[in-house]
Write a protein that holds these residues in place. Structure first.
Motif, short mmCIF file in Angstrom:
data_model
loop_
_atom_site.label_atom_id
_atom_site.label_comp_id
_atom_site.label_asym_id
_atom_site.label_seq_id
_atom_site.Cartn_x
_atom_site.Cartn_y
_atom_site.Cartn_z
N PRO A 113 23.61 -17.11 8.03
CA PRO A 113 24.16 -15.69 8.12
C PRO A 113 23.44 -14.57 7.60
CG PRO A 113 25.72 -17.86 6.80
CD PRO A 113 24.19 -17.95 6.73
N PHE A 114 22.28 -14.95 6.95
CA PHE A 114 21.55 -13.73 6.47
C PHE A 114 20.74 -13.17 7.67
CE2 PHE A 114 22.71 -16.19 2.82
CZ PHE A 114 23.39 -15.60 2.05
N PRO A 115 20.08 -11.64 7.49
CA PRO A 115 19.35 -11.21 8.24
C PRO A 115 17.86 -11.64 8.40
CG PRO A 115 19.93 -9.62 6.78
CD PRO A 115 20.70 -11.00 6.24
N GLU A 116 17.17 -11.63 9.41
CA GLU A 116 16.06 -11.58 9.57
C GLU A 116 15.09 -10.36 8.83
OE1 GLU A 116 14.49 -12.14 13.48
OE2 GLU A 116 15.51 -14.01 13.60
N PRO A 117 13.88 -10.48 8.38
CA PRO A 117 12.99 -9.35 8.05
C PRO A 117 12.84 -8.57 9.01
CG PRO A 117 12.22 -11.44 7.18
CD PRO A 117 13.24 -11.82 8.19
N GLN A 118 12.52 -7.09 8.86
CA GLN A 118 12.19 -6.46 9.94
C GLN A 118 10.82 -5.80 9.64
OE1 GLN A 118 14.65 -5.62 12.65
NE2 GLN A 118 15.42 -7.27 11.54
N THR A 119 10.00 -6.53 9.74
CA THR A 119 8.55 -6.40 9.86
C THR A 119 7.99 -6.03 11.13
OG1 THR A 119 7.45 -8.79 10.10
CG2 THR A 119 8.23 -7.93 7.77
N PRO A 120 6.72 -5.55 11.46
CA PRO A 120 6.16 -5.47 12.73
C PRO A 120 5.64 -6.81 13.46
CG PRO A 120 5.28 -3.85 11.02
CD PRO A 120 6.00 -4.91 10.28
N ASP A 121 5.80 -7.77 12.61
CA ASP A 121 5.43 -9.07 13.16
C ASP A 121 6.93 -10.10 13.65
OD1 ASP A 121 4.71 -11.71 13.80
OD2 ASP A 121 3.24 -11.86 12.11
N PRO A 122 7.21 -10.03 14.88
CA PRO A 122 8.32 -10.70 15.29
C PRO A 122 8.25 -12.15 14.98
CG PRO A 122 7.42 -9.30 17.06
CD PRO A 122 6.53 -9.29 16.13
N LYS A 123 7.05 -12.67 15.28
CA LYS A 123 6.88 -14.05 14.77
C LYS A 123 7.21 -14.52 13.50
CE LYS A 123 3.78 -18.17 15.58
NZ LYS A 123 2.49 -18.64 16.09
N PHE A 124 6.68 -13.59 12.68
CA PHE A 124 7.00 -13.78 11.06
C PHE A 124 8.69 -13.62 10.85
CE2 PHE A 124 7.78 -12.24 6.95
CZ PHE A 124 7.11 -12.99 6.08
N ASN A 125 9.30 -12.57 11.59
CA ASN A 125 10.58 -12.50 11.38
C ASN A 125 11.63 -13.60 11.79
OD1 ASN A 125 9.72 -9.72 10.54
ND2 ASN A 125 10.08 -8.66 12.43
N ARG A 126 11.14 -14.22 12.94
CA ARG A 126 11.93 -15.39 13.20
C ARG A 126 12.03 -16.67 12.23
NH1 ARG A 126 9.63 -13.90 18.24
NH2 ARG A 126 8.23 -15.54 18.15
N TRP A 127 10.84 -16.75 11.44
CA TRP A 127 10.70 -17.66 10.70
C TRP A 127 11.55 -17.50 9.22
CZ3 TRP A 127 7.34 -22.49 10.11
CH2 TRP A 127 6.70 -22.55 11.37
N TYR A 128 12.02 -16.51 8.91
CA TYR A 128 12.61 -16.31 7.74
C TYR A 128 13.90 -15.53 7.72
CZ TYR A 128 7.85 -17.50 6.18
OH TYR A 128 6.54 -18.11 5.80
#
Length: 213
Positions: free
Chosen positions: A124-139
């Motif tokens: 239920p929690f949101p992904e981070p909004q960093t400039p790295d989309p791949k990183f965001n999908r992992w966390y």
């Protein structure tokens, strides 16, 4: 003796020997740690909550404690038609290893978790909004202000998270907590020490200066 009891006994024996080797302190159990922080894995459901295999001390001048957290997520009840009796099937217990490192000073609350770790329910929690989309999908950011998260998740820290496999961690006041679900059921003594070294690197990348300003 149950499988869980044997696992706890073996872990406690190994942790005692580790503490003796490094000049640290050992406790077989510490009930006060089973619900001391409102972050993963302590916010997950389950009874029979036990903190065992507790080691405290200093590593490269960094105060720390580490322990294993035992919980039983649920009990499933069912009816046996053959004997006409109510039976219960107890799920396998979950054990996570937790490291807590004392920081030089408090920082704002932050918690990030692996989005693919089956041990934790973070969908239920949101992904981070960093400039790295791949990183965001992992966390996933767990109960964390995205604006504050932007200070924590700078490129060097993100790179360390991936390379050192520091996937699920939190900052609560002046405590840095890292938690890991051991694949083979137990975290070995050398893994305790190796992770402390990685956490020392992580502490060095935390945004103390940004929040001091």
């Amino acid at each position: 003796m149950t499988i869980e009891a044997k696992r706890i006994e073996k872990t406690n024996r190994e942790r005692y020997e580790l503490a003796q080797q490094w000049g640290w302190q050992f406790r077989p159990e510490a009930a006060e740690f089973a619900d001391a922080w409102r972050v993963l894995p302590f916010t997950e459901r389950g009874d029979q909550r036990i903190a065992f295999g507790v080691v405290t001390g200093q590593f490269n001048g960094m105060p720390f404690l580490t322990f294993d957290f035992h919980r039983r997520p649920k009990v499933t009840h069912y009816h046996d038609a053959w004997t006409d009796r109510e039976l219960s099937s107890r799920d396998t217990v979950t054990i996570d290893t937790v490291w807590v490192v004392k920081l030089p000073r408090p920082l704002p609350f932050f918690q990030i978790a692996s989005s693919i770790d089956p041990a934790f329910d973070v969908d239920p929690f949101p992904e981070p909004q960093t400039p790295d989309p791949k990183f965001n999908r992992w966390y996933k950011l767990v109960g964390t202000d995205p604006n504050l998260a932007a200070y924590y998740l700078h490129p060097q820290l993100m790179q360390l998270m991936r390379s050192a496999k520091l996937h699920t961690w939190a900052v609560v006041g002046d405590d840095l907590l890292f938690m890991e679900h051991p694949i083979f059921g137990r975290t070995k003594p050398d893994e305790i020490v190796e992770t402390l070294g990685k956490l020392g690197q992580l502490v060095g990348l935390l945004p103390f200066q940004a929040f001091a300003q």
